[in-house]
Design a protein around this motif. Sequence first.
Motif, PDB file in Angstrom:
ATOM      1  N   ASN A 150       0.830  -1.212   0.000  1.00 10.22           N
ATOM      2  CA  ASN A 150       0.000   0.000   0.000  1.00 10.22           C
ATOM      3  C   ASN A 150       0.860   1.257   0.000  1.00 10.22           C
ATOM      4  O   ASN A 150       0.559   2.226  -0.710  1.00 10.22           O
ATOM      5  CB  ASN A 150      -0.938   0.006   1.205  1.00 10.22           C
ATOM      6  N   ALA A 151       1.924   1.243   0.809  1.00 10.82           N
ATOM      7  CA  ALA A 151       2.823   2.396   0.866  1.00 10.82           C
ATOM      8  C   ALA A 151       3.479   2.637  -0.493  1.00 10.82           C
ATOM      9  O   ALA A 151       3.577   3.776  -0.957  1.00 10.82           O
ATOM     10  CB  ALA A 151       3.878   2.193   1.948  1.00 10.82           C
ATOM     11  N   ALA A 152       3.905   1.571  -1.141  1.00 14.67           N
ATOM     12  CA  ALA A 152       4.540   1.695  -2.455  1.00 14.67           C
ATOM     13  C   ALA A 152       3.561   2.224  -3.498  1.00 14.67           C
ATOM     14  O   ALA A 152       3.918   3.095  -4.310  1.00 14.67           O
ATOM     15  CB  ALA A 152       5.102   0.346  -2.895  1.00 14.67           C
ATOM     16  N   ASN A 153       2.333   1.718  -3.466  1.00 21.10           N
ATOM     17  CA  ASN A 153       1.319   2.193  -4.413  1.00 21.10           C
ATOM     18  C   ASN A 153       1.006   3.670  -4.205  1.00 21.10           C
ATOM     19  O   ASN A 153       0.894   4.437  -5.163  1.00 21.10           O
ATOM     20  CB  ASN A 153       0.034   1.372  -4.287  1.00 21.10           C
ATOM     21  N   THR A 154       0.879   4.063  -2.956  1.00 19.31           N
ATOM     22  CA  THR A 154       0.581   5.457  -2.640  1.00 19.31           C
ATOM     23  C   THR A 154       1.738   6.359  -3.058  1.00 19.31           C
ATOM     24  O   THR A 154       1.527   7.424  -3.653  1.00 19.31           O
ATOM     25  CB  THR A 154       0.279   5.619  -1.141  1.00 19.31           C
ATOM     26  N   ALA A 155       2.961   5.940  -2.771  1.00 17.12           N
ATOM     27  CA  ALA A 155       4.136   6.718  -3.170  1.00 17.12           C
ATOM     28  C   ALA A 155       4.189   6.862  -4.687  1.00 17.12           C
ATOM     29  O   ALA A 155       4.516   7.944  -5.205  1.00 17.12           O
ATOM     30  CB  ALA A 155       5.410   6.057  -2.653  1.00 17.12           C
ATOM     31  N   ASN A 156       3.850   5.817  -5.403  1.00 16.98           N
ATOM     32  CA  ASN A 156       3.835   5.867  -6.865  1.00 16.98           C
ATOM     33  C   ASN A 156       2.784   6.859  -7.363  1.00 16.98           C
ATOM     34  O   ASN A 156       3.032   7.628  -8.298  1.00 16.98           O
ATOM     35  CB  ASN A 156       3.581   4.472  -7.447  1.00 16.98           C
ATOM     36  N   GLN A 157       1.621   6.848  -6.730  1.00 16.44           N
ATOM     37  CA  GLN A 157       0.567   7.801  -7.103  1.00 16.44           C
ATOM     38  C   GLN A 157       1.036   9.235  -6.888  1.00 16.44           C
ATOM     39  O   GLN A 157       0.817  10.104  -7.737  1.00 16.44           O
ATOM     40  CB  GLN A 157      -0.703   7.539  -6.303  1.00 16.44           C
ATOM     41  N   TYR A 158       1.675   9.478  -5.746  1.00 17.14           N
ATOM     42  CA  TYR A 158       2.170  10.824  -5.451  1.00 17.14           C
ATOM     43  C   TYR A 158       3.258  11.243  -6.444  1.00 17.14           C
ATOM     44  O   TYR A 158       3.315  12.394  -6.857  1.00 17.14           O
ATOM     45  CB  TYR A 158       2.702  10.906  -4.023  1.00 17.14           C
ATOM     46  N   THR A 159       4.094  10.286  -6.828  1.00 18.83           N
ATOM     47  CA  THR A 159       5.148  10.585  -7.807  1.00 18.83           C
ATOM     48  C   THR A 159       4.536  10.983  -9.141  1.00 18.83           C
ATOM     49  O   THR A 159       4.979  11.944  -9.781  1.00 18.83           O
ATOM     50  CB  THR A 159       6.081   9.364  -7.973  1.00 18.83           C
ATOM     51  N   GLU A 160       3.514  10.265  -9.549  1.00 17.37           N
ATOM     52  CA  GLU A 160       2.833  10.593 -10.806  1.00 17.37           C
ATOM     53  C   GLU A 160       2.161  11.962 -10.721  1.00 17.37           C
ATOM     54  O   GLU A 160       2.164  12.728 -11.691  1.00 17.37           O
ATOM     55  CB  GLU A 160       1.819   9.501 -11.168  1.00 17.37           C
ATOM     56  N   GLN A 212       6.068  16.222   1.886  1.00 16.49           N
ATOM     57  CA  GLN A 212       5.214  16.023   3.060  1.00 16.49           C
ATOM     58  C   GLN A 212       4.405  14.732   2.950  1.00 16.49           C
ATOM     59  O   GLN A 212       4.267  13.988   3.931  1.00 16.49           O
ATOM     60  CB  GLN A 212       4.270  17.210   3.245  1.00 16.49           C
ATOM     61  N   LEU A 213       3.880  14.474   1.772  1.00 17.11           N
ATOM     62  CA  LEU A 213       3.085  13.258   1.572  1.00 17.11           C
ATOM     63  C   LEU A 213       3.942  12.003   1.723  1.00 17.11           C
ATOM     64  O   LEU A 213       3.512  11.017   2.341  1.00 17.11           O
ATOM     65  CB  LEU A 213       2.413  13.287   0.195  1.00 17.11           C
ATOM     66  N   ILE A 214       5.162  12.041   1.187  1.00 18.41           N
ATOM     67  CA  ILE A 214       6.058  10.891   1.306  1.00 18.41           C
ATOM     68  C   ILE A 214       6.454  10.686   2.772  1.00 18.41           C
ATOM     69  O   ILE A 214       6.517   9.552   3.255  1.00 18.41           O
ATOM     70  CB  ILE A 214       7.300  11.074   0.402  1.00 18.41           C
ATOM     71  N   GLU A 215       6.703  11.787   3.478  1.00 21.39           N
ATOM     72  CA  GLU A 215       7.015  11.678   4.903  1.00 21.39           C
ATOM     73  C   GLU A 215       5.838  11.106   5.687  1.00 21.39           C
ATOM     74  O   GLU A 215       6.031  10.335   6.636  1.00 21.39           O
ATOM     75  CB  GLU A 215       7.438  13.036   5.462  1.00 21.39           C
TER      76      GLU A 215
END
Length: 68
Positions: free
Chosen positions: A6-16, A30-33
């Motif tokens: 879930n963390a990886a998916n969310t981080a990927n979404q934020y990166t996009e 902030q979102l990654i933190e």
Amino acid sequence: NPTIQNAANTANQYTEMLKAGQISKSEYQQLIEDIQRSANIDQSMSDQDAMQKLNVAINGLISVLSML
């Protein structure tokens, strides 16, 4: 591990979102933190659950020993 996935998916979404210009670099940071903090909390909870199970097992062994 679902937490890591879930963390990886969310981080990927934020990166996009960052790449698309939908969020700023500071918002991204902030979102990654936040993801990191959440993952740390989840890990602490898992560790606490494991420690509780270990404690129950040890107490059970102590009870068995006291009966011998």
